[in-house]
Design a protein around this motif. Sequence first.
Motif, PDB file in Angstrom:
ATOM      1  N   LEU A 103       0.842  -1.197   0.000  1.00  0.00           N
ATOM      2  CA  LEU A 103       0.000   0.000   0.000  1.00  0.00           C
ATOM      3  C   LEU A 103       0.882   1.255   0.000  1.00  0.00           C
ATOM      4  O   LEU A 103       0.623   2.199  -0.745  1.00  0.00           O
ATOM      5  N   ASN A 106       2.287   1.685  -3.452  1.00  0.00           N
ATOM      6  CA  ASN A 106       1.260   2.196  -4.358  1.00  0.00           C
ATOM      7  C   ASN A 106       1.070   3.701  -4.167  1.00  0.00           C
ATOM      8  O   ASN A 106       1.027   4.460  -5.138  1.00  0.00           O
ATOM      9  N   ARG A 107       1.006   4.138  -2.917  1.00  0.00           N
ATOM     10  CA  ARG A 107       0.842   5.564  -2.627  1.00  0.00           C
ATOM     11  C   ARG A 107       2.045   6.357  -3.144  1.00  0.00           C
ATOM     12  O   ARG A 107       1.893   7.438  -3.698  1.00  0.00           O
ATOM     13  N   ASP A 140      -6.281  -7.973  -3.062  1.00  0.00           N
ATOM     14  CA  ASP A 140      -6.145  -6.517  -3.058  1.00  0.00           C
ATOM     15  C   ASP A 140      -4.704  -6.090  -3.308  1.00  0.00           C
ATOM     16  O   ASP A 140      -4.443  -5.132  -4.026  1.00  0.00           O
ATOM     17  N   THR A 141      -3.771  -6.803  -2.707  1.00  0.00           N
ATOM     18  CA  THR A 141      -2.367  -6.463  -2.874  1.00  0.00           C
ATOM     19  C   THR A 141      -1.939  -6.646  -4.322  1.00  0.00           C
ATOM     20  O   THR A 141      -1.255  -5.792  -4.892  1.00  0.00           O
ATOM     21  N   TYR A 144      -3.241  -3.725  -6.369  1.00  0.00           N
ATOM     22  CA  TYR A 144      -2.412  -2.511  -6.268  1.00  0.00           C
ATOM     23  C   TYR A 144      -1.260  -2.589  -7.260  1.00  0.00           C
ATOM     24  O   TYR A 144      -0.990  -1.656  -7.999  1.00  0.00           O
ATOM     25  N   TYR A 147      -2.370  -2.564 -10.948  1.00  0.00           N
ATOM     26  CA  TYR A 147      -2.811  -1.224 -11.317  1.00  0.00           C
ATOM     27  C   TYR A 147      -1.631  -0.363 -11.739  1.00  0.00           C
ATOM     28  O   TYR A 147      -1.686   0.357 -12.750  1.00  0.00           O
ATOM     29  N   GLN A 148      -0.544  -0.423 -10.996  1.00  0.00           N
ATOM     30  CA  GLN A 148       0.625   0.391 -11.301  1.00  0.00           C
ATOM     31  C   GLN A 148       1.319  -0.065 -12.583  1.00  0.00           C
ATOM     32  O   GLN A 148       1.829   0.744 -13.336  1.00  0.00           O
TER      33      GLN A 148
END
Length: 150
Positions: A103, A106-107, A140-141, A144, A147-148
């Motif tokens: 997370l 990702n941020r 979910d991980t 992330y 997505y990137q």
Amino acid sequence: MDLAVILSQINNFRVHSEIKDYNISDFFDAVMEKIDKLKKLNHSEKEQLLDTLFAFLNNHNPELEEDFSFIHLIESIDKPNYTIYSKKLLENNIKRPSLTSVLLLNRYINSLHGKAWGKAVVVVRKVVENIKKTTFMTEDTLNYCEYQIK
């Protein structure tokens, strides 16, 4: 209170099955207050603190739920340039990704552009490869990371 005491408190803090989420948040909120009272940290102190916080992640279950008090604390240590933080974040995700570290990654990547973004996406690809070799990370991980990459 000096930094050595704060580092010791973080090193000795353990998350276990009986601990409530709000206890974790309260702990890291208190740590942030103590760090704020220290005023400005030098380069070496920032490194020590970031090493200790990443060690905290590595010493717990990789599926330890994300705690935003922890997240805001670790992201605040190396403001505004994040040179120490970004290096340690990328290294940590290659060696031992967790829900929280992915997370954070990702941020961090969301704030990047150009070559810096491309270098970070290479790390994300390595994370995805490592995650797919294990069963501990959640969907979910992976989302992330994917997505990137896209």
